[in-house]
Write an enzyme that holds these catalytic residues in place. Structure first.
Site, PDB file in Angstrom:
ATOM      1  N   HIS A  35       1.879   1.823  -3.404  1.00 22.43           N
ATOM      2  CA  HIS A  35       0.989   2.531  -4.187  1.00 22.43           C
ATOM      3  C   HIS A  35       0.942   4.117  -4.151  1.00 22.43           C
ATOM      4  O   HIS A  35       0.864   4.821  -5.007  1.00 22.43           O
ATOM      5  CB  HIS A  35      -0.464   1.917  -3.949  1.00 22.43           C
ATOM      6  CG  HIS A  35      -1.001   0.760  -4.591  1.00 22.43           C
ATOM      7  ND1 HIS A  35      -0.749   0.764  -6.050  1.00 22.43           N
ATOM      8  CD2 HIS A  35      -1.549  -0.508  -3.991  1.00 22.43           C
ATOM      9  CE1 HIS A  35      -1.587  -0.344  -6.184  1.00 22.43           C
ATOM     10  NE2 HIS A  35      -1.817  -1.011  -5.211  1.00 22.43           N
ATOM     11  N   GLU A  70       0.797  -1.277  -0.127  1.00 21.03           N
ATOM     12  CA  GLU A  70      -0.170  -0.029  -0.032  1.00 21.03           C
ATOM     13  C   GLU A  70       0.895   1.179  -0.005  1.00 21.03           C
ATOM     14  O   GLU A  70       0.558   2.329  -0.606  1.00 21.03           O
ATOM     15  CB  GLU A  70      -0.957  -0.065   1.089  1.00 21.03           C
ATOM     16  CG  GLU A  70      -1.903  -1.120   1.103  1.00 21.03           C
ATOM     17  CD  GLU A  70      -2.745  -1.329  -0.203  1.00 21.03           C
ATOM     18  OE1 GLU A  70      -2.828  -0.489  -0.681  1.00 21.03           O
ATOM     19  OE2 GLU A  70      -3.077  -2.512  -0.353  1.00 21.03           O
TER      20      GLU A  70
END
EC number: 3.4.24.-
Length: 287
Positions: free
Chosen positions: A143, A140
């Site tokens: 990202h 994450e």
């Protein structure tokens, strides 16, 4: 598939409202220039509004509880791990949150690299090992560091513009063809024209969804590679393998699942925002 149909239905409602608003404002969408302005305003405008309110929407929709002061060692470890990875990735510390769900999932959202939210489900937090959670968090954070929120928003804006523009150009061609073969030269008429536009919006919307899903899958592979650098390749492989063995996801809205760790399965891989977990594991092992 339900996610795709819901997305298309939402887009259709937005386009219908947009058409009415532009008519009231007197914007001429019958010319190519006016139509392109109309398409760009609503194509990119909607995408960037969604990006701007993405953190707020995520918190409200998912019931995210942002950790301001850790209540126990688990929350403390979670915040410290994200902080360490964010520093390694060269980004500002994201907000860290937990949402109540039995699924094994997490997501990142936010308008920029330095204004992001990383959230994990309670099912993931208490159902995976620390090494596996560390890898998921690294995915994450990657990202966020890769700017995937903005990238996917730009792509969505481009395809939205294409859908709005192309549907109305084709509808105009059909209208002119009907008018040329009509003794009165009236064409389709307002309601028939709107029905044609609606159908074309749906058809082009499906094509647009395939394009967005393709780029989303590419970003997933990149985030996996980034996670392997931040947390270690074996940890990332173990995390993906654990997700593969877990229950299928279902609680996360499409707007957030694109940047989640575990995407929904679809009958058609072309419509999946995430590559199959088996392919992601194979790609990591081959890297």
């Amino acid at each position: 598939m339900k996610r795709i149909f819901l997305l298309i239905a939402t887009n259709m409602a937005i386009l219908l409202v947009a058409s009415i608003v532009m008519s009231i404002l007197g914007v001429n969408t019958s010319t190519m220039g006016g139509l392109l302005v109309f398409a760009a305003i609503f194509g990119f405008g909607g995408a960037f509004i969604s990006l701007a309110i993405s953190k707020w929407m995520a918190k409200k929709t998912m019931g995210c509880e942002v950790i301001t002061t850790p209540r126990d060692n688990t929350e403390r470890w979670l915040v410290e791990t994200v902080a360490r990875q964010a520093e390694q990735a060269g980004i500002k510390m994201p907000e860290v949150a937990i949402y109540q769900s039995p699924e094994l999932n997490a997501f990142a959202t936010g308008p920029s690299k330095n204004n992001a939210l990383v959230a994990v489900s309670s099912g993931l937090l208490y159902g995976m090992s620390q090494d596996e959670i560390e890898a998921v968090l690294a995915h994450e954070v990657s990202h966020v560091a890769n700017g995937d929120m903005v990238t996917l928003t730009l792509i969505q804006g481009v395809v939205n513009t294409f859908v709005i523009f192309a549907a109305r150009v084709v509808a105009g061609i059909i209208n002119n063809f009907v008018a040329s073969n009509d003794e009165e030269g009236e064409g389709l008429g307002m309601f028939a024209y709107m029905a044609v536009v609606f159908v074309l919006d749906m058809l082009f919307g499906i094509l647009a969804s395939i394009i967005v899903a393709y780029f989303s899958r590419i970003r997933e592979y990149r985030a996996d590679e980034g996670a392997a650098r931040l947390a270690g390749k074996e940890k990332m492989i173990a995390a993906l393998d654990r997700l593969r063995q877990g229950p299928e996801t279902g609680a996360m809205p499409a707007s957030m699942s694109a940047l989640g760790i575990n995407g929904k399965k679809s009958m058609a891989e072309l419509l999946m925002s995430h590559p199959p977990l088996e392919k992601r594991i194979a790609a990591l092992r081959a890297s």
